[in-house]
Enzyme design. Sequence first.
Site, PDB file in Angstrom:
ATOM      1  N   GLY A 172       0.841  -1.204   0.000  1.00 54.24           N
ATOM      2  CA  GLY A 172       0.000   0.000   0.000  1.00 54.24           C
ATOM      3  C   GLY A 172       0.868   1.242   0.000  1.00 54.24           C
ATOM      4  O   GLY A 172       2.012   1.226  -0.469  1.00 54.24           O
ATOM      5  N   ASN A 199      -6.312  -5.550  12.654  1.00 54.45           N
ATOM      6  CA  ASN A 199      -4.906  -5.693  12.307  1.00 54.45           C
ATOM      7  C   ASN A 199      -4.215  -6.817  13.075  1.00 54.45           C
ATOM      8  O   ASN A 199      -3.262  -7.403  12.572  1.00 54.45           O
ATOM      9  CB  ASN A 199      -4.177  -4.354  12.481  1.00 54.45           C
ATOM     10  CG  ASN A 199      -4.460  -3.424  11.309  1.00 54.45           C
ATOM     11  OD1 ASN A 199      -5.066  -3.845  10.313  1.00 54.45           O
ATOM     12  ND2 ASN A 199      -4.054  -2.181  11.396  1.00 54.45           N
ATOM     13  N   VAL A 231       5.346  -1.659  11.256  1.00 51.55           N
ATOM     14  CA  VAL A 231       4.792  -0.317  10.994  1.00 51.55           C
ATOM     15  C   VAL A 231       3.284  -0.290  11.252  1.00 51.55           C
ATOM     16  O   VAL A 231       2.703   0.750  11.556  1.00 51.55           O
ATOM     17  CB  VAL A 231       5.083   0.116   9.530  1.00 51.55           C
ATOM     18  CG1 VAL A 231       4.600   1.535   9.268  1.00 51.55           C
ATOM     19  CG2 VAL A 231       6.560   0.006   9.203  1.00 51.55           C
ATOM     20  N   ASN A 263      -0.354  -0.276  12.656  1.00 55.42           N
ATOM     21  CA  ASN A 263      -0.924   0.255  13.910  1.00 55.42           C
ATOM     22  C   ASN A 263      -2.027  -0.630  14.474  1.00 55.42           C
ATOM     23  O   ASN A 263      -2.664  -1.351  13.706  1.00 55.42           O
ATOM     24  CB  ASN A 263      -1.494   1.646  13.642  1.00 55.42           C
ATOM     25  CG  ASN A 263      -0.420   2.702  13.698  1.00 55.42           C
ATOM     26  OD1 ASN A 263       0.411   2.690  14.584  1.00 55.42           O
ATOM     27  ND2 ASN A 263      -0.440   3.610  12.736  1.00 55.42           N
ATOM     28  N   HIS A 294       2.903   5.042  20.532  1.00 56.14           N
ATOM     29  CA  HIS A 294       2.617   5.744  19.272  1.00 56.14           C
ATOM     30  C   HIS A 294       1.112   5.978  19.256  1.00 56.14           C
ATOM     31  O   HIS A 294       0.375   5.388  18.503  1.00 56.14           O
ATOM     32  CB  HIS A 294       3.054   4.862  18.098  1.00 56.14           C
ATOM     33  CG  HIS A 294       2.842   5.508  16.762  1.00 56.14           C
ATOM     34  ND1 HIS A 294       3.277   6.773  16.465  1.00 56.14           N
ATOM     35  CD2 HIS A 294       2.249   5.049  15.630  1.00 56.14           C
ATOM     36  CE1 HIS A 294       2.959   7.054  15.213  1.00 56.14           C
ATOM     37  NE2 HIS A 294       2.321   6.040  14.686  1.00 56.14           N
TER      38      HIS A 294
HETATM   39  N1  APR Z   1      -0.793  -9.826   3.638  1.00 56.44           N
HETATM   40  C1  APR Z   1      -0.233  -8.913   2.810  1.00 56.44           C
HETATM   41  N2  APR Z   1      -0.741  -7.677   2.607  1.00 56.44           N
HETATM   42  C2  APR Z   1      -1.869  -7.363   3.260  1.00 56.44           C
HETATM   43  C3  APR Z   1      -2.509  -8.267   4.146  1.00 56.44           C
HETATM   44  C4  APR Z   1      -1.914  -9.552   4.310  1.00 56.44           C
HETATM   45  N3  APR Z   1      -2.459 -10.452   5.124  1.00 56.44           N
HETATM   46  N4  APR Z   1      -3.608  -7.645   4.642  1.00 56.44           N
HETATM   47  C5  APR Z   1      -3.663  -6.408   4.107  1.00 56.44           C
HETATM   48  N5  APR Z   1      -2.611  -6.236   3.279  1.00 56.44           N
HETATM   49  C6  APR Z   1      -2.265  -5.069   2.473  1.00 56.44           C
HETATM   50  C7  APR Z   1      -3.459  -4.382   1.841  1.00 56.44           C
HETATM   51  O1  APR Z   1      -3.920  -5.077   0.702  1.00 56.44           O
HETATM   52  C8  APR Z   1      -2.879  -3.001   1.501  1.00 56.44           C
HETATM   53  O2  APR Z   1      -2.397  -2.924   0.175  1.00 56.44           O
HETATM   54  O3  APR Z   1      -1.683  -4.055   3.276  1.00 56.44           O
HETATM   55  C9  APR Z   1      -1.711  -2.845   2.497  1.00 56.44           C
HETATM   56  C10 APR Z   1      -1.874  -1.651   3.417  1.00 56.44           C
HETATM   57  O4  APR Z   1      -1.740  -0.507   2.655  1.00 56.44           O
HETATM   58  P1  APR Z   1      -2.598   0.831   2.873  1.00 56.44           P
HETATM   59  O5  APR Z   1      -4.018   0.469   3.065  1.00 56.44           O
HETATM   60  O6  APR Z   1      -2.235   1.772   1.789  1.00 56.44           O
HETATM   61  O7  APR Z   1      -2.078   1.375   4.276  1.00 56.44           O
HETATM   62  P2  APR Z   1      -0.757   2.213   4.544  1.00 56.44           P
HETATM   63  O8  APR Z   1      -1.051   3.661   4.465  1.00 56.44           O
HETATM   64  O9  APR Z   1       0.360   1.673   3.748  1.00 56.44           O
HETATM   65  O10 APR Z   1      -0.547   1.887   6.101  1.00 56.44           O
HETATM   66  C11 APR Z   1      -0.206   0.585   6.510  1.00 56.44           C
HETATM   67  O11 APR Z   1       0.925   1.370   8.441  1.00 56.44           O
HETATM   68  O12 APR Z   1       1.060   3.524   9.268  1.00 56.44           O
HETATM   69  C12 APR Z   1       0.448   2.289   9.404  1.00 56.44           C
HETATM   70  O13 APR Z   1      -1.768   2.787  10.286  1.00 56.44           O
HETATM   71  C13 APR Z   1      -1.057   2.366   9.163  1.00 56.44           C
HETATM   72  O14 APR Z   1      -1.562   0.146   9.894  1.00 56.44           O
HETATM   73  C14 APR Z   1      -1.383   0.964   8.754  1.00 56.44           C
HETATM   74  C15 APR Z   1      -0.109   0.521   8.014  1.00 56.44           C
END
Ligand code: APR
Length: 295
Positions: free
Chosen positions: A9, A93, A116, A118, A172
């Site tokens: 993401g 999460n 990373v 949360n 955090h």
């Molecule tokens: N395995 C692999 N990828 C996964 C899984 C999994 N089991 N579950 C979710 N994902 C992927 C999602 O498909 C998504 O592309 O994790 C990615 C998260 O990306 P975003 O939604 O863009 O979130 P992002 O802004 O990158 O933040 C990720 O970091 O700062 C923290 O609070 C934030 O917990 C969040 C994390």
Amino acid sequence: MKIAIIGAGNVGAMVASRVIDADLADVVLVDIVPGMAKGKALDISDVRPIVNSSANIIGTENFEGIKGSDIVVITAGLARKPGMSRDDLLKKNSDIIKKVSVQIKKYCPSSIVIVVTNPLDVMSYLVMKTTGFDPKKVIGMAGVLDSARFTNALRGKNQDIGQDNVLMMGSHGDTMVPINRSENISEKVFSEASELARNRGAEIVKHLGAGSAYFAPSASVFFMLKAIIKNEKKTMCVSAYLEGQYSEKDIYIGVPVTLASQGIEKIIEIGLTEEEKQAFKESACQIRESISKTF
Ligand code: APR
């Protein structure tokens, strides 16, 4: 050197981009959304001739791709939506993080893990317990970001401040603990800047409408990766496992450490004022409460 980034993401892809731009290490990007990691990895790989990088990047949906990685960065999970606290993310999460941890243990049993996702301190604890890894090798990214936000807020108030004079310790989250070791900052400016830093994540979420911060979070992860890969022995705040330091044990919480090739080389115990000690204790209580909801 190979880095696996779980979650392609905003944060994950931006970390990958920074690593490739800097020619720091090879990267494997993993996401459960079909095609997402592959597409982003191809795009990032095309940057290499422009920035003169020879690092390789691939994207996959298959966890087997992370096999043999030296460092794993976990960004998989849901990001905050407007009005959502980091704790709201807890349940959703934790399930994701448990599954991801099992894969890391299977394919990269000797890796260093940077968390990373949360709520950060709880997720770091969960990764350490699920993988059974040495706590020095499971490190949460928060303090670098929160300290940078704090320093930036102070500089916005015309305070000429070095990053070593102020720190953000504790969780955090809403109970993060600002530390001031500069004599030039007035009480008023200090408390206004701490407040700005504390609310910065939510402020960004509110403006974006969808998604959360990723430029500064990815820069913070990159800073930690560089310290590990180049064995910099640099001091920075991270979420670390305490075993009696700061009068706390069996908890992940933000403290200053030195980061080197084996992970956390040393947890640094700075002297705290009575007020700071109390705030740190309250922060630890809040993290413990969240941990108890997860186990
Ligand atoms: N395995 C692999 N990828 C996964 C899984 C999994 N089991 N579950 C979710 N994902 C992927 C999602 O498909 C998504 O592309 O994790 C990615 C998260 O990306 P975003 O939604 O863009 O979130 P992002 O802004 O990158 O933040 C990720 O970091 O700062 C923290 O609070 C934030 O917990 C969040 C994390």
